[in-house]
Enzyme design. Structure first.
Site, PDB file in Angstrom:
ATOM      1  N   SER A 107     -11.043  -0.846  -0.851  1.00 61.08           N
ATOM      2  CA  SER A 107      -9.817  -1.369  -0.664  1.00 61.08           C
ATOM      3  C   SER A 107      -9.682  -2.676  -1.376  1.00 61.08           C
ATOM      4  O   SER A 107      -8.568  -2.991  -1.770  1.00 61.08           O
ATOM      5  CB  SER A 107      -9.498  -1.704   0.682  1.00 61.08           C
ATOM      6  OG  SER A 107     -10.546  -2.432   1.360  1.00 61.08           O
ATOM      7  N   HIS A 157     -15.066  -1.370   4.791  1.00 64.58           N
ATOM      8  CA  HIS A 157     -13.994  -1.949   5.393  1.00 64.58           C
ATOM      9  C   HIS A 157     -14.431  -2.445   6.803  1.00 64.58           C
ATOM     10  O   HIS A 157     -15.300  -1.917   7.561  1.00 64.58           O
ATOM     11  CB  HIS A 157     -12.901  -0.891   5.591  1.00 64.58           C
ATOM     12  CG  HIS A 157     -11.509  -1.638   6.247  1.00 64.58           C
ATOM     13  ND1 HIS A 157     -11.078  -1.556   7.448  1.00 64.58           N
ATOM     14  CD2 HIS A 157     -10.675  -2.350   5.407  1.00 64.58           C
ATOM     15  CE1 HIS A 157     -10.003  -1.909   7.524  1.00 64.58           C
ATOM     16  NE2 HIS A 157      -9.485  -2.582   6.241  1.00 64.58           N
ATOM     17  N   ASN A 192       0.783  -1.101   0.004  1.00 59.14           N
ATOM     18  CA  ASN A 192       0.039   0.041  -0.003  1.00 59.14           C
ATOM     19  C   ASN A 192       0.807   1.091   0.184  1.00 59.14           C
ATOM     20  O   ASN A 192       0.336   2.494   0.138  1.00 59.14           O
ATOM     21  CB  ASN A 192      -0.776   0.073   1.259  1.00 59.14           C
ATOM     22  CG  ASN A 192      -1.906  -1.222   1.255  1.00 59.14           C
ATOM     23  OD1 ASN A 192      -2.275  -1.627   0.151  1.00 59.14           O
ATOM     24  ND2 ASN A 192      -1.861  -1.746   2.468  1.00 59.14           N
ATOM     25  N   ASP A 224     -13.950   7.025   4.127  1.00 58.53           N
ATOM     26  CA  ASP A 224     -12.711   6.307   4.584  1.00 58.53           C
ATOM     27  C   ASP A 224     -11.922   6.549   3.379  1.00 58.53           C
ATOM     28  O   ASP A 224     -12.149   5.566   2.384  1.00 58.53           O
ATOM     29  CB  ASP A 224     -13.110   4.850   4.976  1.00 58.53           C
ATOM     30  CG  ASP A 224     -11.910   4.213   5.435  1.00 58.53           C
ATOM     31  OD1 ASP A 224     -10.688   4.738   5.030  1.00 58.53           O
ATOM     32  OD2 ASP A 224     -11.828   3.302   6.416  1.00 58.53           O
ATOM     33  N   GLU A 270     -16.175   3.894   1.774  1.00 59.90           N
ATOM     34  CA  GLU A 270     -14.790   4.296   1.399  1.00 59.90           C
ATOM     35  C   GLU A 270     -14.942   4.938   0.209  1.00 59.90           C
ATOM     36  O   GLU A 270     -15.787   5.245  -0.708  1.00 59.90           O
ATOM     37  CB  GLU A 270     -14.203   2.813   1.134  1.00 59.90           C
ATOM     38  CG  GLU A 270     -14.119   1.668   2.428  1.00 59.90           C
ATOM     39  CD  GLU A 270     -13.435   0.509   1.975  1.00 59.90           C
ATOM     40  OE1 GLU A 270     -12.468   0.432   1.283  1.00 59.90           O
ATOM     41  OE2 GLU A 270     -13.940  -0.480   2.444  1.00 59.90           O
ATOM     42  N   LYS A 318      -0.499   4.064   4.487  1.00 62.71           N
ATOM     43  CA  LYS A 318      -0.559   3.628   2.929  1.00 62.71           C
ATOM     44  C   LYS A 318       0.383   4.475   2.305  1.00 62.71           C
ATOM     45  O   LYS A 318       1.331   4.491   2.228  1.00 62.71           O
ATOM     46  CB  LYS A 318      -1.993   3.552   2.753  1.00 62.71           C
ATOM     47  CG  LYS A 318      -2.526   2.263   3.373  1.00 62.71           C
ATOM     48  CD  LYS A 318      -3.867   1.821   3.186  1.00 62.71           C
ATOM     49  CE  LYS A 318      -4.470   0.404   4.097  1.00 62.71           C
ATOM     50  NZ  LYS A 318      -5.834   0.206   4.504  1.00 62.71           N
ATOM     51  N   HIS A 367      -7.112   4.415   0.986  1.00 64.79           N
ATOM     52  CA  HIS A 367      -6.547   4.001  -0.505  1.00 64.79           C
ATOM     53  C   HIS A 367      -6.750   5.168  -1.589  1.00 64.79           C
ATOM     54  O   HIS A 367      -6.494   5.150  -2.516  1.00 64.79           O
ATOM     55  CB  HIS A 367      -7.259   2.734  -1.062  1.00 64.79           C
ATOM     56  CG  HIS A 367      -6.669   1.626  -0.240  1.00 64.79           C
ATOM     57  ND1 HIS A 367      -5.650   1.085  -0.260  1.00 64.79           N
ATOM     58  CD2 HIS A 367      -7.449   0.842   0.813  1.00 64.79           C
ATOM     59  CE1 HIS A 367      -5.638  -0.147   0.726  1.00 64.79           C
ATOM     60  NE2 HIS A 367      -6.742  -0.132   1.328  1.00 64.79           N
TER      61      HIS A 367
END
Ligand SMILES: *Cc1c(COP(=O)(O)O)cnc(C)c1O
Length: 384
Positions: free
Chosen positions: A184, A136, A50, A209, A180, A242, A212
């Site tokens: 992810s 997540h 990541n 979130d 998210e 990440k 990523h």
């Protein structure tokens, strides 16, 4: 003999996991640089990290971390509200708020700790949490701790959220919507504009979130910045572990909301502050992200090179899934790539829904076009 049932229980459960090809183990992965790993003595090109921009080993980031350790020592010595709020924190929270265009920011011990702190601080027993069905595990853990009613909506399906709120919103006091920004395990972007508009209509609070997304989309500023003008997201959380290459979680919001969270988020209050070296590393990484928009575009460019080569839908982020179905097939494909010097993990349930075990490719700014071309050739070969 008393106490035996623990061993028996663990043994039986492990056996079941092995039989279903769902057993997992922790292996040692030495690192030569940000995009290779050494496993069992062999160097593999990794598509499993990541560290999207290679910042975990960037000389500026490493130097900032060492300098902070020399200034302030290794550990934070207490939680931040007691005496652990060492001198490195202020610059990081300022940099985060600046990057996100918010009044304030809070740094937590990790992204997981941020989610299990924020959600229960904001909603409780008389409230509703609506979450994307692919959200997540840490968001779901936060929702479970909150004791709010939990209802899911279809993955990236704004219509589904709207119908859910139409039906349910009136029964509850407050409502928090969880998604998210970049998913992810799927690599796709949430339709934030539509989700934010729906939340506005139904007086629901949107928590995105961006684990990523930071450093990778929206010139590195995250998923809210993929459109112009940016989407107004009241709670932008993410991780510094990440693309920022360090460790820690954060949330960016208004000053008053952050103030409230500092008073009520238990994972903020009852956990030790991050080490000074880690905080300083994250600050240095954010400065690099802010000043190098061209660098932040590379992971997506590499991912799109790969999706084009394989005739997959165009990548929207640095993550590309290749769904193969069963855990056994995913493990076999991962093993075949490993034999060819390429490390790509098999992602299995419960991380992804049953029947969607997959190879998950993560692209980094450090992968060259030649690396990606080589990967594409091998993947086509083993899938043929
Ligand atoms: C990695 C991740 C987290 C957890 O962040 P950590 O800082 O590693 O604890 C939270 N949410 C999502 C979507 C993630 O991918």
């Amino acid at each position: 003999m008393k106490g035996n049932s623990l061993t028996e229980y663990a043994t039986a459960r492990i056996k079941t996991l092995r039989a279903a090809d769902l057993y997992r183990s922790v292996r040692s992965h030495l690192r030569e640089n940000a995009h290779t790993i050494v496993q069992d003595g062999r160097t593999l090109m990794s598509f499993a990290c990541n560290d999207y921009l290679g910042l975990s080993q960037h000389p500026t980031v490493v130097a900032a971390s060492i300098a902070a350790i020399q200034r302030s020592g290794v550990g934070a010595r207490a939680s931040r509200l007691i005496s652990g709020n060492h001198g490195e924190y202020a610059a990081l929270e300022l940099a985060l708020a600046e990057l996100k265009g918010t009044e304030d920011a809070i740094v937590f011990g990790s992204g997981y700790l941020a989610n299990i702190g924020i959600v229960p601080a904001l909603v409780g027993a008389r409230d509703l949490v609506c979450f994307d069905e692919h959200a997540h595990s840490s968001l779901l853990a936060g929702a479970a701790l909150s004791r709010a009613e939990q209802l899911s909506f279809g993955h990236n399906d704004a219509q589904s959220l709207s119908a859910l709120l139409e039906r349910e919103r009136d029964k509850y006091r407050h409502c928090l919507v969880l998604t998210e920004g970049v998913f992810s395990m799927d690599g796709d972007l949430a339709p934030l504009g539509s989700l934010a508009a729906i939340c506005e209509t139904f007086d629901a609070w949107l928590l995105v979130d961006d684990a990523h997304a930071l450093g990778v989309v929206g010139d590195g500023r995250g998923s809210a910045f993929t459109t112009s003008p940016p989407v107004a997201v009241p709670l932008q959380m993410g991780t510094l572990s990440k693309a920022a290459g360090a460790y820690g979680g954060y949330v960016c919001s208004t000053q008053i909301v952050c103030d409230f969270l500092r008073n009520r988020a238990r994972s903020f209050i009852y956990s030790t502050g991050l080490p000074p070296g880690t905080v300083a590393a994250a600050t240095a990484a954010l400065a690099l992200i802010r000043s190098n928009p061209d660098l932040t575009r590379l992971p997506l460019a590499r991912a799109q090179q790969f999706t084009t080569a394989l005739d997959l839908p165009p990548a929207q982020s640095a993550i590309v899934p290749l769904v193969v179905g069963s855990p056994a097939r995913a493990l076999a494909a991962s093993r075949q790539l490993s034999e060819r010097g390429i490390f790509v993990p098999a992602i299995r349930p419960p991380t992804v829904p049953r029947g969607t075990a997959r190879l998950r490719f993560a692209f980094s700014a450090l992968h060259t076009e030649a690396d990606v071309a080589r990967l594409a050739t091998h993947v086509k070969d083993i899938m043929a």
